[in-house]
Write a protein that holds these residues in place. Sequence first.
Motif, PDB file in Angstrom:
ATOM      1  N   LEU A   1       5.634 -11.143 -41.805  1.00  0.00           N
ATOM      2  CA  LEU A   1       5.550 -12.575 -41.570  1.00  0.00           C
ATOM      3  C   LEU A   1       5.123 -13.310 -42.836  1.00  0.00           C
ATOM      4  CD1 LEU A   1       3.796 -12.527 -38.074  1.00  0.00           C
ATOM      5  CD2 LEU A   1       6.202 -13.023 -38.547  1.00  0.00           C
ATOM      6  N   PRO A   2       5.559 -14.547 -43.003  1.00  0.00           N
ATOM      7  CA  PRO A   2       5.183 -15.321 -44.198  1.00  0.00           C
ATOM      8  C   PRO A   2       3.752 -15.838 -44.101  1.00  0.00           C
ATOM      9  CG  PRO A   2       6.507 -16.665 -42.726  1.00  0.00           C
ATOM     10  CD  PRO A   2       6.480 -15.277 -42.124  1.00  0.00           C
ATOM     11  N   ILE A  44       1.267  -8.937 -42.958  1.00  0.00           N
ATOM     12  CA  ILE A  44       1.127  -9.412 -41.590  1.00  0.00           C
ATOM     13  C   ILE A  44       2.432  -9.148 -40.860  1.00  0.00           C
ATOM     14  CG2 ILE A  44       0.586 -11.387 -40.126  1.00  0.00           C
ATOM     15  CD1 ILE A  44      -1.721 -10.585 -41.958  1.00  0.00           C
ATOM     16  N   GLU A  45       2.349  -8.443 -39.725  1.00  0.00           N
ATOM     17  CA  GLU A  45       3.553  -8.054 -38.987  1.00  0.00           C
ATOM     18  C   GLU A  45       3.622  -8.746 -37.632  1.00  0.00           C
ATOM     19  OE1 GLU A  45       4.506  -4.039 -38.228  1.00  0.00           O
ATOM     20  OE2 GLU A  45       4.762  -3.489 -40.343  1.00  0.00           O
ATOM     21  N   SER A  46       4.838  -9.061 -37.226  1.00  0.00           N
ATOM     22  CA  SER A  46       5.086  -9.560 -35.878  1.00  0.00           C
ATOM     23  C   SER A  46       5.101  -8.380 -34.904  1.00  0.00           C
ATOM     24  CB  SER A  46       6.432 -10.283 -35.827  1.00  0.00           C
ATOM     25  OG  SER A  46       7.494  -9.346 -36.017  1.00  0.00           O
ATOM     26  N   ASP A  47       5.153  -8.686 -33.608  1.00  0.00           N
ATOM     27  CA  ASP A  47       5.225  -7.614 -32.606  1.00  0.00           C
ATOM     28  C   ASP A  47       6.511  -6.801 -32.769  1.00  0.00           C
ATOM     29  OD1 ASP A  47       2.807  -8.321 -31.501  1.00  0.00           O
ATOM     30  OD2 ASP A  47       3.691  -9.614 -29.950  1.00  0.00           O
ATOM     31  N   ALA A  48       7.507  -7.406 -33.401  1.00  0.00           N
ATOM     32  CA  ALA A  48       8.778  -6.708 -33.617  1.00  0.00           C
ATOM     33  C   ALA A  48       8.775  -5.871 -34.893  1.00  0.00           C
ATOM     34  CB  ALA A  48       9.925  -7.725 -33.673  1.00  0.00           C
ATOM     35  N   GLU A  69      -0.245  -8.937 -36.780  1.00  0.00           N
ATOM     36  CA  GLU A  69      -1.130  -7.783 -36.964  1.00  0.00           C
ATOM     37  C   GLU A  69      -1.255  -7.434 -38.451  1.00  0.00           C
ATOM     38  OE1 GLU A  69      -1.900  -3.291 -35.162  1.00  0.00           O
ATOM     39  OE2 GLU A  69       0.014  -4.311 -34.785  1.00  0.00           O
ATOM     40  N   ILE A  70      -2.483  -7.178 -38.878  1.00  0.00           N
ATOM     41  CA  ILE A  70      -2.728  -6.764 -40.260  1.00  0.00           C
ATOM     42  C   ILE A  70      -2.352  -5.293 -40.401  1.00  0.00           C
ATOM     43  CG2 ILE A  70      -4.472  -6.434 -42.053  1.00  0.00           C
ATOM     44  CD1 ILE A  70      -6.023  -8.752 -40.844  1.00  0.00           C
ATOM     45  N   CYS A  71      -1.425  -5.013 -41.336  1.00  0.00           N
ATOM     46  CA  CYS A  71      -0.989  -3.644 -41.585  1.00  0.00           C
ATOM     47  C   CYS A  71      -1.322  -3.261 -43.023  1.00  0.00           C
ATOM     48  CB  CYS A  71       0.508  -3.509 -41.330  1.00  0.00           C
ATOM     49  SG  CYS A  71       0.962  -3.831 -39.610  1.00  0.00           S
ATOM     50  N   ILE A  72      -1.637  -1.993 -43.226  1.00  0.00           N
ATOM     51  CA  ILE A  72      -2.189  -1.532 -44.497  1.00  0.00           C
ATOM     52  C   ILE A  72      -1.404  -0.325 -44.993  1.00  0.00           C
ATOM     53  CG2 ILE A  72      -4.291  -0.692 -45.645  1.00  0.00           C
ATOM     54  CD1 ILE A  72      -5.703  -1.908 -42.985  1.00  0.00           C
ATOM     55  N   ARG A  73      -1.113  -0.320 -46.310  1.00  0.00           N
ATOM     56  CA  ARG A  73      -0.430   0.814 -46.938  1.00  0.00           C
ATOM     57  C   ARG A  73      -1.126   1.110 -48.251  1.00  0.00           C
ATOM     58  NH1 ARG A  73       5.736  -0.166 -48.484  1.00  0.00           N
ATOM     59  NH2 ARG A  73       4.713  -1.540 -49.988  1.00  0.00           N
ATOM     60  N   GLY A  74      -1.382   2.403 -48.517  1.00  0.00           N
ATOM     61  CA  GLY A  74      -2.018   2.747 -49.779  1.00  0.00           C
ATOM     62  C   GLY A  74      -2.566   4.166 -49.789  1.00  0.00           C
ATOM     63  N   HIS A  75      -3.123   4.534 -50.930  1.00  0.00           N
ATOM     64  CA  HIS A  75      -3.656   5.888 -51.114  1.00  0.00           C
ATOM     65  C   HIS A  75      -4.883   6.156 -50.246  1.00  0.00           C
ATOM     66  CE1 HIS A  75      -7.037   4.245 -53.490  1.00  0.00           C
ATOM     67  NE2 HIS A  75      -6.131   3.355 -53.871  1.00  0.00           N
TER      68      HIS A  75
END
Length: 210
Positions: A97-98, A89-93, A104-110
């Motif tokens: 976030l804890p 979960i990311e802030s606007d900056a 915003e939900i952010c995704i990383r992967g294959h």
Amino acid sequence: FAGVPTMYFALLHHQGAREYDVSSLRYCMTGGAPMPVEVMNAFEERYPVKILEGFGLSETSPVASFNCLERPRKAGSIGYPVWGVDLRIESDAGEALPEGERGEICIRGHNVMKGYWNRPDATREAIRDGWFHSGDIGYRDSDGCYWIVDRKKDMILRGGFNVYPREVEEVLYQHPAIAEAAVIGVAHASHGEEVKAVVALAPGRSASAE
């Protein structure tokens, strides 16, 4: 059985549903749009089967998270990251976030796409520092389960307060006369935006504005 929420809604309200033998149905999955918890509960009451909800986008090929059989199912959540995938979960900056904080939900992967075809600017906007930005607002609970609040662009800013349409819709679905509900923001002279609900009543039911 895998279907979008609209399909479960249709099956739930199908007049001749009880004429069919669905005793062999063991599990159901849903995605593609938020599943109203009231619809999920009503479906599971009529058909004795659990619905597992997941989340993803075309850009994530398409699954990023899912409720699963070996972990506690949380109705209304999008579950846990699937194998090989990280969520945060990311802030606007752009800061992580804890748990419990909305961002915003952010995704990383294959599974994440390489980029938008012939749209380098859109790719740079969506994928930053290796993380794909979904455009969905959500949070992570203490069990590592993820929840979607709403689309970032759908948020209503009413008098300085953030109002998420899905949360209002979940309340409306609890009304016995309401079959379907959609909440939108409309222009307002003093508040900037006002919350407006569009509802469809269940067959044979009536309701006043109050």
